[in-house]
Design an enzyme around this catalytic site. Structure first.
Site, PDB file in Angstrom:
ATOM      1  N   TRP A 185      -8.106  -5.128  16.688  1.00  0.00           N
ATOM      2  CA  TRP A 185      -8.373  -5.474  15.676  1.00  0.00           C
ATOM      3  C   TRP A 185      -9.842  -6.738  15.486  1.00  0.00           C
ATOM      4  O   TRP A 185      -9.765  -7.732  16.592  1.00  0.00           O
ATOM      5  CB  TRP A 185      -7.229  -6.358  15.320  1.00  0.00           C
ATOM      6  CG  TRP A 185      -7.751  -6.424  13.537  1.00  0.00           C
ATOM      7  CD1 TRP A 185      -7.681  -5.851  12.112  1.00  0.00           C
ATOM      8  CD2 TRP A 185      -7.945  -7.641  13.579  1.00  0.00           C
ATOM      9  NE1 TRP A 185      -7.814  -6.346  11.058  1.00  0.00           N
ATOM     10  CE2 TRP A 185      -7.551  -7.692  12.099  1.00  0.00           C
ATOM     11  CE3 TRP A 185      -7.586  -9.069  14.178  1.00  0.00           C
ATOM     12  CZ2 TRP A 185      -8.340  -8.956  10.738  1.00  0.00           C
ATOM     13  CZ3 TRP A 185      -8.090 -10.168  13.307  1.00  0.00           C
ATOM     14  CH2 TRP A 185      -8.167 -10.574  11.568  1.00  0.00           C
ATOM     15  N   GLU A 226      -6.950  -0.630  15.078  1.00  0.00           N
ATOM     16  CA  GLU A 226      -6.152  -1.175  13.518  1.00  0.00           C
ATOM     17  C   GLU A 226      -7.396  -1.611  12.395  1.00  0.00           C
ATOM     18  O   GLU A 226      -8.006  -2.556  12.893  1.00  0.00           O
ATOM     19  CB  GLU A 226      -5.693  -2.007  13.749  1.00  0.00           C
ATOM     20  CG  GLU A 226      -4.794  -3.033  13.013  1.00  0.00           C
ATOM     21  CD  GLU A 226      -3.597  -3.910  13.127  1.00  0.00           C
ATOM     22  OE1 GLU A 226      -3.762  -4.590  12.502  1.00  0.00           O
ATOM     23  OE2 GLU A 226      -4.200  -4.351  14.686  1.00  0.00           O
ATOM     24  N   LYS A 228      -7.982  -2.419   8.429  1.00  0.00           N
ATOM     25  CA  LYS A 228      -7.649  -3.863   7.606  1.00  0.00           C
ATOM     26  C   LYS A 228      -7.774  -3.849   6.192  1.00  0.00           C
ATOM     27  O   LYS A 228      -9.402  -3.154   6.152  1.00  0.00           O
ATOM     28  CB  LYS A 228      -7.968  -5.363   7.813  1.00  0.00           C
ATOM     29  CG  LYS A 228      -7.596  -6.252   6.951  1.00  0.00           C
ATOM     30  CD  LYS A 228      -6.728  -7.478   8.113  1.00  0.00           C
ATOM     31  CE  LYS A 228      -6.190  -8.805   7.174  1.00  0.00           C
ATOM     32  NZ  LYS A 228      -5.769  -9.392   7.782  1.00  0.00           N
ATOM     33  N   ASP A 259      -1.174  -1.186  10.876  1.00  0.00           N
ATOM     34  CA  ASP A 259       0.086  -2.701  11.044  1.00  0.00           C
ATOM     35  C   ASP A 259       0.149  -2.713   9.279  1.00  0.00           C
ATOM     36  O   ASP A 259      -0.207  -2.369   8.024  1.00  0.00           O
ATOM     37  CB  ASP A 259      -0.941  -3.499  10.135  1.00  0.00           C
ATOM     38  CG  ASP A 259      -0.596  -4.802  10.480  1.00  0.00           C
ATOM     39  OD1 ASP A 259      -0.019  -5.554   9.511  1.00  0.00           O
ATOM     40  OD2 ASP A 259      -0.427  -6.209  11.817  1.00  0.00           O
ATOM     41  N   HIS A 262      -1.785  -4.303   5.825  1.00  0.00           N
ATOM     42  CA  HIS A 262      -2.841  -4.166   5.645  1.00  0.00           C
ATOM     43  C   HIS A 262      -3.408  -2.756   4.759  1.00  0.00           C
ATOM     44  O   HIS A 262      -4.390  -2.456   4.718  1.00  0.00           O
ATOM     45  CB  HIS A 262      -4.126  -3.661   7.491  1.00  0.00           C
ATOM     46  CG  HIS A 262      -4.057  -4.700   8.083  1.00  0.00           C
ATOM     47  ND1 HIS A 262      -4.363  -4.965   9.495  1.00  0.00           N
ATOM     48  CD2 HIS A 262      -3.057  -5.848   8.230  1.00  0.00           C
ATOM     49  CE1 HIS A 262      -4.055  -6.069   9.900  1.00  0.00           C
ATOM     50  NE2 HIS A 262      -3.445  -6.985   9.315  1.00  0.00           N
ATOM     51  N   HIS A 286       1.779  -1.781  14.108  1.00  0.00           N
ATOM     52  CA  HIS A 286       2.313  -3.284  13.606  1.00  0.00           C
ATOM     53  C   HIS A 286       3.444  -3.478  12.721  1.00  0.00           C
ATOM     54  O   HIS A 286       2.537  -3.388  11.138  1.00  0.00           O
ATOM     55  CB  HIS A 286       1.193  -3.489  13.768  1.00  0.00           C
ATOM     56  CG  HIS A 286       0.938  -4.227  15.251  1.00  0.00           C
ATOM     57  ND1 HIS A 286      -0.949  -4.611  14.997  1.00  0.00           N
ATOM     58  CD2 HIS A 286       1.262  -4.198  16.126  1.00  0.00           C
ATOM     59  CE1 HIS A 286      -0.502  -5.095  17.222  1.00  0.00           C
ATOM     60  NE2 HIS A 286      -0.234  -4.006  17.273  1.00  0.00           N
ATOM     61  N   ASP A 294      -1.027  -9.447   2.323  1.00  0.00           N
ATOM     62  CA  ASP A 294      -1.241  -9.807   4.509  1.00  0.00           C
ATOM     63  C   ASP A 294      -0.940 -10.785   4.489  1.00  0.00           C
ATOM     64  O   ASP A 294      -1.121 -12.132   5.303  1.00  0.00           O
ATOM     65  CB  ASP A 294      -1.791  -9.224   4.983  1.00  0.00           C
ATOM     66  CG  ASP A 294      -1.535  -9.173   6.571  1.00  0.00           C
ATOM     67  OD1 ASP A 294      -0.753  -9.146   6.766  1.00  0.00           O
ATOM     68  OD2 ASP A 294      -2.980  -9.160   6.886  1.00  0.00           O
ATOM     69  N   ASP A 296       2.343 -11.497   6.572  1.00  0.00           N
ATOM     70  CA  ASP A 296       2.703 -11.047   7.568  1.00  0.00           C
ATOM     71  C   ASP A 296       4.348 -12.541   8.115  1.00  0.00           C
ATOM     72  O   ASP A 296       4.958 -12.927   8.730  1.00  0.00           O
ATOM     73  CB  ASP A 296       1.992 -11.758   8.686  1.00  0.00           C
ATOM     74  CG  ASP A 296       0.655 -11.274   9.133  1.00  0.00           C
ATOM     75  OD1 ASP A 296       0.919  -9.850   9.785  1.00  0.00           O
ATOM     76  OD2 ASP A 296      -0.618 -11.506   9.056  1.00  0.00           O
ATOM     77  N   ASP A 326       4.606  -7.800  14.379  1.00  0.00           N
ATOM     78  CA  ASP A 326       3.173  -8.251  14.098  1.00  0.00           C
ATOM     79  C   ASP A 326       3.946  -9.307  12.574  1.00  0.00           C
ATOM     80  O   ASP A 326       3.217  -8.837  11.447  1.00  0.00           O
ATOM     81  CB  ASP A 326       2.088  -7.906  13.424  1.00  0.00           C
ATOM     82  CG  ASP A 326       0.706  -8.764  13.771  1.00  0.00           C
ATOM     83  OD1 ASP A 326       0.694  -9.869  14.462  1.00  0.00           O
ATOM     84  OD2 ASP A 326      -0.218  -8.243  13.470  1.00  0.00           O
TER      85      ASP A 326
END
Length: 424
Positions: A185, A226, A228, A259, A262, A286, A294, A296, A326
């Site tokens: 990433w 990955e 985004k 993800d 993302h 993820h 994003d 997390d 993640d």
């Protein structure tokens, strides 16, 4: 017979009515590993001698005391979390978690020997290891460009770092007897609207081609890329978009990693899984929890998590989707964050396994949407929790919220002695 056993027997009868074998479900669940990210334990600080301030559009908020500051502390914290999570799982590392014995080793010079302690620890605990090159928090990523950078020397540095990372992943797989997922990433993008989108993507494609040209035994290392949508400092344009990586992965036989944070807030990863599995044998996840962006957050057992699990289970894709986590939250106890998030991922998979998926598919094909909706809603209050409690007990981990007492004791006995802050 204990209350947990009584609840389990009742649940077995309830689910058996719909042809669901609960005993088989929990046996299958135990075979599904979750790749647990190490960076929740130290706020993505890592152990580089010349560590840089966190960058690349990544931010960790909060100052809860007790974060890991050494490899030994981080592994100890992971062991504690793993002791509270049912099943046998994996640990996901970033390159900044290398151990160089006080020597400054540039990222493009990292070798398997710098991760031998992690391998020995993983072998001791029967864990697989996954890996990520760390392409942020570095002077050569200060302007937000790396593998797509116009400066060939900077691109060369990150290309060599990724090649070194794949070799480390191969080492993990060979030593531990389970393939390592090495995921790339990058933060590359622009804050404002670009005048040229193509040229940075041409450079990124060329960089990836060179990285993957380096020979690696695919029996031990699995490559993933990955995407985004945007990041801090790349609000208007990200070079490695979903479309870019999806096309590259399909053309070059690489895994596309999704993800859950993302994408646009109105997009759901669960809706992408079935489409991607039509054209790719495998994919990787993820799992995070975006709140407006994003961000997390720690994974909760929300609708999207259940839908992700349902898509995997009802499409017989448990052996096709590599599930990793993640998230990073420094506002709460970090061991608790690992425990909450991972247990929720496993709960979601169990919930999906205890759903009459084949019958629900049949109802949809018949156009019987009334019964389909009825059953989907009624199964939300079936005795899933009784099966989860039994599964935890059978795996020797605390049932229900009892695990929190162990985390509190660990906080008082271990985490509270780190640094100068006092435990709350």
């Amino acid at each position: 017979m204990t209350m947990i056993q009584e609840g389990y027997e009742y649940a077995k009868q309830a689910y058996a009515k719909w042809g669901i074998n609960v005993d088989e479900a929990i046996l299958g669940l135990k075979r599904v590993p979750i790749s647990i990210h190490c960076w929740q334990g130290d706020d993505i600080a890592g152990f580089e001698v010349d560590a840089q301030e966190l960058s690349g559009g990544i931010d960790v908020t909060g100052d809860y005391p007790g974060k890991a500051e050494t490899p030994e502390q981080l592994r100890s914290d992971l062991e504690k979390a793993l002791s509270l999570i049912p099943g046998t799982h994996r640990v996901n590392l970033h390159a900044i978690y290398a151990e160089t014995d006080g020597e400054i080793v540039e990222r493009d010079q990292l070798e398997p020997k710098h991760f031998k302690n992690w391998v020995e620890w993983a072998r001791q605990h029967q864990l697989g290891l996954d890996f990520n090159p760390t392409i942020f928090s570095h002077p050569k990523a200060a302007d937000g460009l790396t593998l797509s950078h116009p400066d060939p020397e900077i691109r060369e540095f990150w290309i060599n770092h990724c090649i070194a990372s794949r070799k480390i992943g191969e080492y993990f797989g060979r030593e531990l007897g389970t393939p390592c997922l090495t995921n790339i990433w990058i933060p590359d993008g622009y804050k404002d609207v670009p005048s040229d989108r193509m040229t940075p993507r041409v450079r990124l494609k060329d960089s990836l081609d060179r990285i993957f040209a380096a020979p690696i035994d695919e029996a031990f290392n699995v490559d993933a890329i990955e995407s985004k949508l945007f990041g801090l400092g790349s609000e208007s344009f990200v070079v490695g978009s979903h479309e870019f990586y999806l096309g590259y992965a399909l053309k070059n036989n690489k895994l596309c990693l999704l993800d859950t944070g993302h994408f646009h807030p109105t997009e759901t990863v669960s809706n992408k899984i079935s489409s991607m599995l039509l054209y790719s044998d495998n994919l990787a996840l993820h799992v995070s929890r975006p709140v407006r962006w994003d961000s997390d957050h720690v994974v909760t057992l929300d609708d999207e998590l259940r839908e992700i699990a349902l898509e995997i289970v009802r499409n017989d894709a448990l052996d096709k989707v590599m599930i990793g986590l993640d998230f990073f939250d420094a506002s709460i106890n970090r061991v608790a964050a690992w425990t909450i998030g991972t247990r929720n991922m496993i709960k979601a998979l169990l919930y999906a396994m205890l759903t009459p998926n084949d019958y629900l598919k049949q109802l949809q094909e018949e156009g019987n949407y009334t019964e389909r909706l009825t059953l989907i809603e009624e199964f939300k209050t079936y005795p899933f929790g009784a099966v989860w409690d039994y599964y935890c007990e059978q795996n020797g981990v605390p049932v229900k919220e009892a695990w929190l007492d162990e985390v509190k004791a660990y906080e008082q006995g271990v985490l509270g002695h780190r640094g100068k802050q006092e435990v709350r």
